[in-house]
Design a protein around this motif. Structure first.
Motif, PDB file in Angstrom:
ATOM      1  N   PHE B 174       0.844  -1.195   0.000  1.00 38.88           N
ATOM      2  CA  PHE B 174       0.000   0.000   0.000  1.00 38.88           C
ATOM      3  C   PHE B 174       0.879   1.244   0.000  1.00 38.88           C
ATOM      4  CE2 PHE B 174      -2.560   3.351   2.118  1.00 38.88           C
ATOM      5  CZ  PHE B 174      -3.656   3.335   1.280  1.00 38.88           C
ATOM      6  N   ASN B 175       0.479   2.235  -0.788  1.00 40.01           N
ATOM      7  CA  ASN B 175       1.164   3.521  -0.742  1.00 40.01           C
ATOM      8  C   ASN B 175       0.117   4.608  -0.879  1.00 40.01           C
ATOM      9  OD1 ASN B 175       2.446   6.000  -1.738  1.00 40.01           O
ATOM     10  ND2 ASN B 175       4.312   4.775  -1.618  1.00 40.01           N
ATOM     11  N   PHE B 176      -0.154   5.273   0.206  1.00 37.60           N
ATOM     12  CA  PHE B 176      -1.266   6.215   0.246  1.00 37.60           C
ATOM     13  C   PHE B 176      -1.203   7.261  -0.868  1.00 37.60           C
ATOM     14  CE2 PHE B 176      -3.666   9.901   1.597  1.00 37.60           C
ATOM     15  CZ  PHE B 176      -4.842   9.334   2.062  1.00 37.60           C
ATOM     16  N   GLU B 177      -0.018   7.796  -1.120  1.00 39.34           N
ATOM     17  CA  GLU B 177       0.079   8.914  -2.065  1.00 39.34           C
ATOM     18  C   GLU B 177      -0.145   8.492  -3.512  1.00 39.34           C
ATOM     19  OE1 GLU B 177       0.292  12.190  -1.119  1.00 39.34           O
ATOM     20  OE2 GLU B 177       0.166  11.475   0.944  1.00 39.34           O
ATOM     21  N   THR B 178       0.027   7.211  -3.809  1.00 40.76           N
ATOM     22  CA  THR B 178      -0.171   6.803  -5.208  1.00 40.76           C
ATOM     23  C   THR B 178      -1.462   6.011  -5.411  1.00 40.76           C
ATOM     24  OG1 THR B 178       1.211   4.852  -4.833  1.00 40.76           O
ATOM     25  CG2 THR B 178       2.305   6.793  -5.724  1.00 40.76           C
ATOM     26  N   GLU B 179      -2.062   5.534  -4.336  1.00 37.15           N
ATOM     27  CA  GLU B 179      -3.327   4.794  -4.483  1.00 37.15           C
ATOM     28  C   GLU B 179      -4.501   5.792  -4.569  1.00 37.15           C
ATOM     29  OE1 GLU B 179      -3.430   1.636  -4.937  1.00 37.15           O
ATOM     30  OE2 GLU B 179      -1.517   0.915  -4.149  1.00 37.15           O
ATOM     31  N   PRO B 180      -5.605   5.382  -5.208  1.00 40.20           N
ATOM     32  CA  PRO B 180      -6.763   6.282  -5.323  1.00 40.20           C
ATOM     33  C   PRO B 180      -7.585   6.303  -4.032  1.00 40.20           C
ATOM     34  CG  PRO B 180      -7.214   4.223  -6.461  1.00 40.20           C
ATOM     35  CD  PRO B 180      -5.818   4.104  -5.909  1.00 40.20           C
ATOM     36  N   VAL B 181      -6.960   6.736  -2.950  1.00 42.23           N
ATOM     37  CA  VAL B 181      -7.597   6.719  -1.635  1.00 42.23           C
ATOM     38  C   VAL B 181      -7.525   8.122  -1.023  1.00 42.23           C
ATOM     39  CG1 VAL B 181      -7.417   5.775   0.715  1.00 42.23           C
ATOM     40  CG2 VAL B 181      -7.024   4.288  -1.255  1.00 42.23           C
ATOM     41  N   VAL B 199      -4.384   4.825  17.251  1.00 43.66           N
ATOM     42  CA  VAL B 199      -5.089   4.823  15.962  1.00 43.66           C
ATOM     43  C   VAL B 199      -4.341   5.758  15.014  1.00 43.66           C
ATOM     44  CG1 VAL B 199      -6.722   6.493  16.969  1.00 43.66           C
ATOM     45  CG2 VAL B 199      -7.335   5.355  14.855  1.00 43.66           C
ATOM     46  N   MET B 200      -4.283   5.371  13.749  1.00 45.62           N
ATOM     47  CA  MET B 200      -3.522   6.138  12.770  1.00 45.62           C
ATOM     48  C   MET B 200      -4.425   6.478  11.588  1.00 45.62           C
ATOM     49  SD  MET B 200      -2.187   2.918  13.682  1.00 45.62           S
ATOM     50  CE  MET B 200      -1.230   1.906  12.537  1.00 45.62           C
ATOM     51  N   VAL B 201      -4.317   7.703  11.106  1.00 50.39           N
ATOM     52  CA  VAL B 201      -5.146   8.148   9.987  1.00 50.39           C
ATOM     53  C   VAL B 201      -4.283   8.887   8.975  1.00 50.39           C
ATOM     54  CG1 VAL B 201      -7.098   9.600   9.319  1.00 50.39           C
ATOM     55  CG2 VAL B 201      -7.139   8.452  11.523  1.00 50.39           C
ATOM     56  N   ALA B 202      -4.526   8.640   7.693  1.00 51.13           N
ATOM     57  CA  ALA B 202      -3.894   9.439   6.633  1.00 51.13           C
ATOM     58  C   ALA B 202      -5.005   9.991   5.747  1.00 51.13           C
ATOM     59  CB  ALA B 202      -2.938   8.577   5.809  1.00 51.13           C
ATOM     60  N   PHE B 203      -4.877  11.230   5.286  1.00 44.61           N
ATOM     61  CA  PHE B 203      -5.903  11.750   4.369  1.00 44.61           C
ATOM     62  C   PHE B 203      -5.275  12.539   3.234  1.00 44.61           C
ATOM     63  CE2 PHE B 203      -5.713  15.613   6.949  1.00 44.61           C
ATOM     64  CZ  PHE B 203      -5.574  15.110   8.249  1.00 44.61           C
ATOM     65  N   SER B 204      -6.011  12.622   2.138  1.00 40.73           N
ATOM     66  CA  SER B 204      -5.457  13.201   0.920  1.00 40.73           C
ATOM     67  C   SER B 204      -5.491  14.725   0.954  1.00 40.73           C
ATOM     68  CB  SER B 204      -6.231  12.693  -0.301  1.00 40.73           C
ATOM     69  OG  SER B 204      -7.544  13.243  -0.309  1.00 40.73           O
ATOM     70  N   LYS B 205      -4.624  15.291   0.145  1.00 45.16           N
ATOM     71  CA  LYS B 205      -4.581  16.738  -0.049  1.00 45.16           C
ATOM     72  C   LYS B 205      -5.943  17.230  -0.523  1.00 45.16           C
ATOM     73  CE  LYS B 205      -1.355  19.938  -2.169  1.00 45.16           C
ATOM     74  NZ  LYS B 205      -0.292  20.115  -3.161  1.00 45.16           N
ATOM     75  N   GLU B 206      -6.537  16.462  -1.410  1.00 49.03           N
ATOM     76  CA  GLU B 206      -7.816  16.862  -1.989  1.00 49.03           C
ATOM     77  C   GLU B 206      -8.925  16.916  -0.917  1.00 49.03           C
ATOM     78  OE1 GLU B 206      -9.384  14.116  -4.808  1.00 49.03           O
ATOM     79  OE2 GLU B 206     -10.940  15.536  -5.464  1.00 49.03           O
ATOM     80  N   LEU B 207      -8.937  15.895  -0.056  1.00 46.77           N
ATOM     81  CA  LEU B 207      -9.948  15.872   1.013  1.00 46.77           C
ATOM     82  C   LEU B 207      -9.742  17.071   1.938  1.00 46.77           C
ATOM     83  CD1 LEU B 207     -12.274  14.401   2.507  1.00 46.77           C
ATOM     84  CD2 LEU B 207     -10.546  13.103   3.757  1.00 46.77           C
TER      85      LEU B 207
END
Lengths: 359, 359
Positions: B174-181, B199-207
């Motif tokens: 998994f790679n958050f920055e390249t996956e469509p997530v 707990v760990m969370v990552a979110f996109s620039k777009e979100l």
């Protein structure tokens, strides 16, 4: 590395048995062993509050969760909240109330002043409130508020009375069922002497009856969702932080082994020792009276940082002040298992460091 | 008491070093030592996600917090949510969405079926959604969903794509920055091999750009409130569960010492070993393909309870099924540091117990 002795207003030093419980091999949260330990911790929690187990909730989290769970579980949008503030945590209560869309007013008292009953009486007569919130002992000032006195006035005016007991439950006299309190909460890392990570809440029959049908505004913070789990921990809601809950159970047992009354007496004495020392030394406590868990005092000079550093070098961690006077204020906590000797030794080291710096 | 080896879908067995970190003497959450450990744990978390540290949050809590934090931080009342369900946790996502006043629809697939792309495509074409949620690996069924495939379809239809990676982060590619997530979350007690409580969370620039101005609906669950603390942990928000965070940091270091790619390869192999064993034995997996962290399978007879009891007596904890088929289903987890030998040994013991019972 060498770990310093904690003389801060939480977390506290852990006993050997609490540490041992913390580092047992991991077990499943759906195992019989965990259910039994959880149930025991829950029962001891209600014993500590003097509350009915049916209205006592133990779950994973910090003191903040106790604040948020109140509004999330029992408040309706537009409810009127009066937050009594004489330290840092009263403002937090007001902030969380606002996030939940409540009409929050603050009634502020400047440390070392505690609640002015005439002003409180006036406020409650001129406006009808649903909730009145109070911090029992605020760790930023060491002020201990008069729960019974304030609660009586609040109840006369028909509001629910909410008390933040994060830094007082277990080191002050309290009995939930006989005090005029509708909602009280505390956390594991303070007077009980466990690691941070568990939060405890007790609420009144009246609050549950009148507000039990409020639609919860959160999944995790809705206390009504937690009630069945207190009766049967095998119902899955959210994975608890197993290690902390286990350590908390052991710490609670230690409280009752010492004897709750003995513990309360010890903390009262610690509070008096600290207050006397500070006043005799000519420093100014931020509270008018001793508190059984923490003292905050003004050194009169902006040397708090240097004093704290000096103590740290000697293996003792004390806290600096919060807010405007922070550079002049030292805070010493004596929750958990602190002895008179340890407290006195800490205060003496603060005095020596202060003298050294002012030499 | 003797502690059983955990072969359940979380929590997992802890390594000696993780246990050791868990039971260090308590330190202050406002100490430099804790800040540095926290910062390291946060950076390693973003490395694990492959996400930008500026959009990665580590805080105290369980996987459920990741769900609630999404809606609390980024959703507006009335938002449309499609929750894809093929196990227990998809329904939970739907439930939390409803509590937050969102319009939630579920798209259900009956195990062992995973997502039917035609049905998904139809649904997203006929209705415009703000969020689509998916469980990467559901521990109730062991189904591993195709994040990339589903994400691509979701993004084509302009929705934010949300993935529950509680039981997959650290044991899947998994790679958050390249996956469509747009939003992914996980918890400490699963593939990383730490105790529950972080707990760990990552979110996109777009979100963040499109929804960053949404007014948070909770104090604790508002991720925007946590972002400054990731940069500077000395800002106080809520007392973290210090012991768990410290153990989590050590567990993360162990992940990268093994090498993330090696760990992923090991888990892939474990998944294949388990799947092959179960299929060859004539039992029915609840998923069509192996999963790298958990397998759930139907024994064909209501003897799951007896099988689990027999293993427990031999010092191994396996899980029973959830829901309708629970009495026939065994679930075996192999997160954390599980070796091929330990997994094979467990499966063999299940087979022996099953034969014994059916003798």
């Amino acid at each position: 590395m060498v770990h310093p002795i904690l003389m801060i207003p939480g977390p506290t030093n852990l006993s050997d048995d609490v540490l041992k419980a913390l580092c047992q091999p991991m077990i499943g949260h759906t195992s019989q062993e965990f259910y039994e330990e959880f149930k025991e911790a829950h029962l001891l929690t209600s014993k500590l509050f003097g509350s009915d187990p049916e209205r006592t909730v133990l779950f994973s989290g910090s003191g903040t969760f106790g604040m948020e769970a109140l509004f999330s579980s029992f408040a309706k949008p537009g409810d009127k909240v009066l937050s009594i503030v004489n330290g840092y945590f009263g403002d937090r209560f007001a902030e969380i109330g606002s996030i939940y869309g409540l009409n929050v007013k603050t009634l502020k008292f400047e440390p070392p002043e505690d609640v002015d009953f005439e002003l409180l009486e006036n406020e409650l007569s001129s406006e009808s409130y649903d909730f009145v919130t109070l911090t029992h002992i605020d760790t930023s000032t060491g002020i201990m508020n008069d729960i019974r006195g304030v609660g009586k006035v609040v109840k006369e005016h028909g509001a629910f009375f909410v008390v933040d007991m994060v830094s007082s439950l277990g080191c002050t006299e309290f009995n939930f069922e006989t005090e005029p309190v509708d909602y009280a909460f505390s956390a594991s890392q303070k007077c009980v002497g466990a690691p941070p990570g568990a939060v405890m809440v007790a609420f009144s029959k009246e609050l549950l009856e009148k507000r039990g049908s409020v639609k919860g505004r959160s999944y995790y913070f809705d206390l009504k969702r937690w009630l069945p789990i207190m009766r049967d921990p095998s119902i899955y809601l959210s994975t608890p932080n197993i290690a902390v809950i286990r350590a908390f159970r052991v710490a609670l047992n230690e409280v009752f082994e010492e004897g709750l009354q003995n513990k309360i007496r010890r903390h009262k004495e610690l509070g008096e020792i600290a207050y006397d020392f500070v006043v005799k030394r000519g420093w100014k406590p931020l509270s008018k009276r001793p508190s059984p868990s923490v003292i905050a005092f003004d050194l009169g000079k902006p040397v708090a940082n240097e004093v704290a550093k000096s103590l740290y070098k000697q293996g003792i961690l004390v806290a600096k002040g919060l807010g405007a006077l922070s550079s002049r204020v030292i805070r010493v906590g004596y929750m958990g298992s602190t002895t008179k000797e340890l407290l006195y030794n800490t205060l003496k080291k603060i005095e020596d460091a202060f003298n050294e710096i002012n030499h």
